[in-house]
Design an enzyme around this catalytic site. Sequence first.
Site, PDB file in Angstrom:
ATOM      1  N   HIS A 178      13.355  44.682  26.500  1.00 12.46           N
ATOM      2  CA  HIS A 178      13.693  45.577  25.391  1.00 12.46           C
ATOM      3  C   HIS A 178      14.313  46.654  26.311  1.00 12.46           C
ATOM      4  CE1 HIS A 178       9.882  47.630  25.940  1.00 12.46           C
ATOM      5  NE2 HIS A 178      10.567  48.566  25.504  1.00 12.46           N
ATOM      6  N   ASP A 208       8.844  39.760  26.630  1.00 11.56           N
ATOM      7  CA  ASP A 208       9.360  41.105  26.826  1.00 11.56           C
ATOM      8  C   ASP A 208       9.502  41.479  28.262  1.00 11.56           C
ATOM      9  OD1 ASP A 208      10.497  43.599  25.973  1.00 11.56           O
ATOM     10  OD2 ASP A 208       8.411  44.771  26.143  1.00 11.56           O
ATOM     11  N   GLY A 282       9.910  55.689  27.721  1.00  7.54           N
ATOM     12  CA  GLY A 282      10.731  55.614  28.967  1.00  7.54           C
ATOM     13  C   GLY A 282       9.946  55.219  29.981  1.00  7.54           C
ATOM     14  N   ASN A 283       8.496  54.720  29.751  1.00  4.56           N
ATOM     15  CA  ASN A 283       7.472  54.013  30.621  1.00  4.56           C
ATOM     16  C   ASN A 283       7.803  52.538  30.724  1.00  4.56           C
ATOM     17  OD1 ASN A 283       5.566  56.681  30.589  1.00  4.56           O
ATOM     18  ND2 ASN A 283       5.296  55.458  32.299  1.00  4.56           N
ATOM     19  N   SER A 284       8.608  52.041  29.735  1.00  4.16           N
ATOM     20  CA  SER A 284       8.856  50.737  29.493  1.00  4.16           C
ATOM     21  C   SER A 284       9.046  50.045  30.895  1.00  4.16           C
ATOM     22  CB  SER A 284       9.765  50.485  28.503  1.00  4.16           C
ATOM     23  OG  SER A 284       9.497  51.029  27.164  1.00  4.16           O
ATOM     24  N   GLY A 342      10.907  28.575  13.887  1.00  6.48           N
ATOM     25  CA  GLY A 342      11.919  29.073  13.363  1.00  6.48           C
ATOM     26  C   GLY A 342      11.930  29.934  12.116  1.00  6.48           C
ATOM     27  N   VAL A 345       6.894  34.921   8.730  1.00 10.51           N
ATOM     28  CA  VAL A 345       6.030  35.004   7.608  1.00 10.51           C
ATOM     29  C   VAL A 345       5.126  36.201   7.567  1.00 10.51           C
ATOM     30  CG1 VAL A 345       6.154  32.506   7.486  1.00 10.51           C
ATOM     31  CG2 VAL A 345       4.372  33.574   8.811  1.00 10.51           C
TER      32      VAL A 345
END
Length: 439
Positions: A178, A208, A282-284, A342, A345
Amino acid sequence: MNNNDWYENGSWYAPAARAAEQAPPAGRKAPAASGKKRGKGWTPLRITGAVCLLLALIVASSLLFAGSGKSQGPSLSPSAPSIGDGKLPSDPADFFSQFYEAIQTDNYENSIERAALPVAYEQAVVPAEGEALTLQEIYERCSPSIVGIAGYRDGMMGYYWGTGIILSGDGLILTNAHVIGSCSSASVLLPDDRELEAKLVGSDAVSDLALLKIDAKGLPAAELGDSSSLQVGDHVAAIGNPLGSGFRNTLTDGIISAIDRDVQSKGHRMTLLQTNTAINEGNSGGALFNMYGQVIGVTNMKMMSSYSSIEGIGFAIPSSTVRYVVNALVRDGEVRGRPSIGITVGAIPGNAKEEYRMPDGLYITDVNEGSDAALQGLLPGDVITEVDGVAVSTTDEVNDLKNRKKVGETMHFRIWRDGETLEFDVLLMDTNDVYGKQP
C-alpha cells in the site's frame, strides 16, 4: 470480506502524503519572525484564569453528557443507520450501501516500471544466536538497513512517503504494497541521502508486501529472523520513518502482545503479529526487530476508532509470511495458488434481519466481474445461508471452508434472494486472475 466492527480494523499505517514544497496553504502567509520577548511565565492572575476555565469546561461537559444516563461508548455489535424518523430505509439496498460504506478490495495495480524476472535471490530465515542486544546496539546495527520510500502518481503534486528494508546488498528493497499503491514511479532514499529510482519486482495486495529493485552495490542488508519462535511478552523494537523524511530512522520499542492475530482489512484476511510498539503514519513497510537485531515482522497497520482513542495496538506481517512472499515475487513477480471466490460479504445486523425478513447468513456487498461467482450469477444483495452444506454467519467460517480447497475446486452456495432459495456451484480461481495482475 468485512465484519464492519465499530473499530476501523482496516487502518493501514498509511504512507504519509507529502507536499512537493512545504509552502503555506493558498491565501495564507507564512508567520513572520517575532521580535517580542517571551512572557514571564505563570503569574497569579494567569493561574486563576486557567482554573476558572477548567471549572467551566467540567461543568459544560457534565451538562453535555447528562440526560438518558446510557453509555455513550461504542458498541461491539454492528449498528444500523436509520432515516429521519428513526426507521430503516425501505429498500434494503439503501440500508446496506450505508452500513457497508466504501468496502473495497485493494489490488494496488500500479504502473511502476518492472524489473526483469527472475531475480537471482532467495530469502532465508536465520536462527537467533548469541547474546541479546541493547536498544542502542540494535539501532547502531540495524538502522543502516532502513530506507525511505517515495511513491509518485502521474498528474499529482507531491508524493507518498513510507519505509523500506534493504534485503540484499545489490538493492532489493522490501516495503508494503500500500506504500506504492497505484503509483507510476517510486524512489528509494538511502541512509547516506542518495535517492535512487526504483523498479518494481512484484507486489502482493493479499499480504500487503511489495519488492523494489534499485541499482546499487554494497548496501547493508537486514537479516530475517524466525517469527515462529516468538512468544507473547518478547521484547521488540521498530525502526521506521514516521510522518515524513524529517523523522527518518525513528526507534521505538515494546513487546509482542499477541501471535497469529487474524485481521480482516481492505478486503483481505491476514494473520499478523500484534505489538504495542509505537508506530505512526509513514512507518508502513518498516522493520520490527527481535532483540538479536533480526527482522521478525514488517509493520503495516494499527487499530483505530472514530468513537474512542485506541493506543498500543499495532500489527506486523510475520517473517514467515515475508519469506514465502519474497521468494514468490523474485521468481514470478506475484504469488500464485491462493483460491478466491471473488465476493465481498459482511454480517447482517439483527434489526436489519428483522426489518427485511432476511435469514441468518452473510450479505454479499460486491461480486468481482472477473470471478466465476459473477459468471454463475451471484449478485450483490444475495444472502449466503450455507456453504458446502454448512450454515454460515461469519466471514471466518466462509474463509475456513475456502482455505481447505485449492484453485480449480468448487464450492457449493445456498443463496437467499428476495424470499427465494437458489443454489450455485462456484469455481475457485487464483486470486491474481480474479482481481487482476500488475501491468
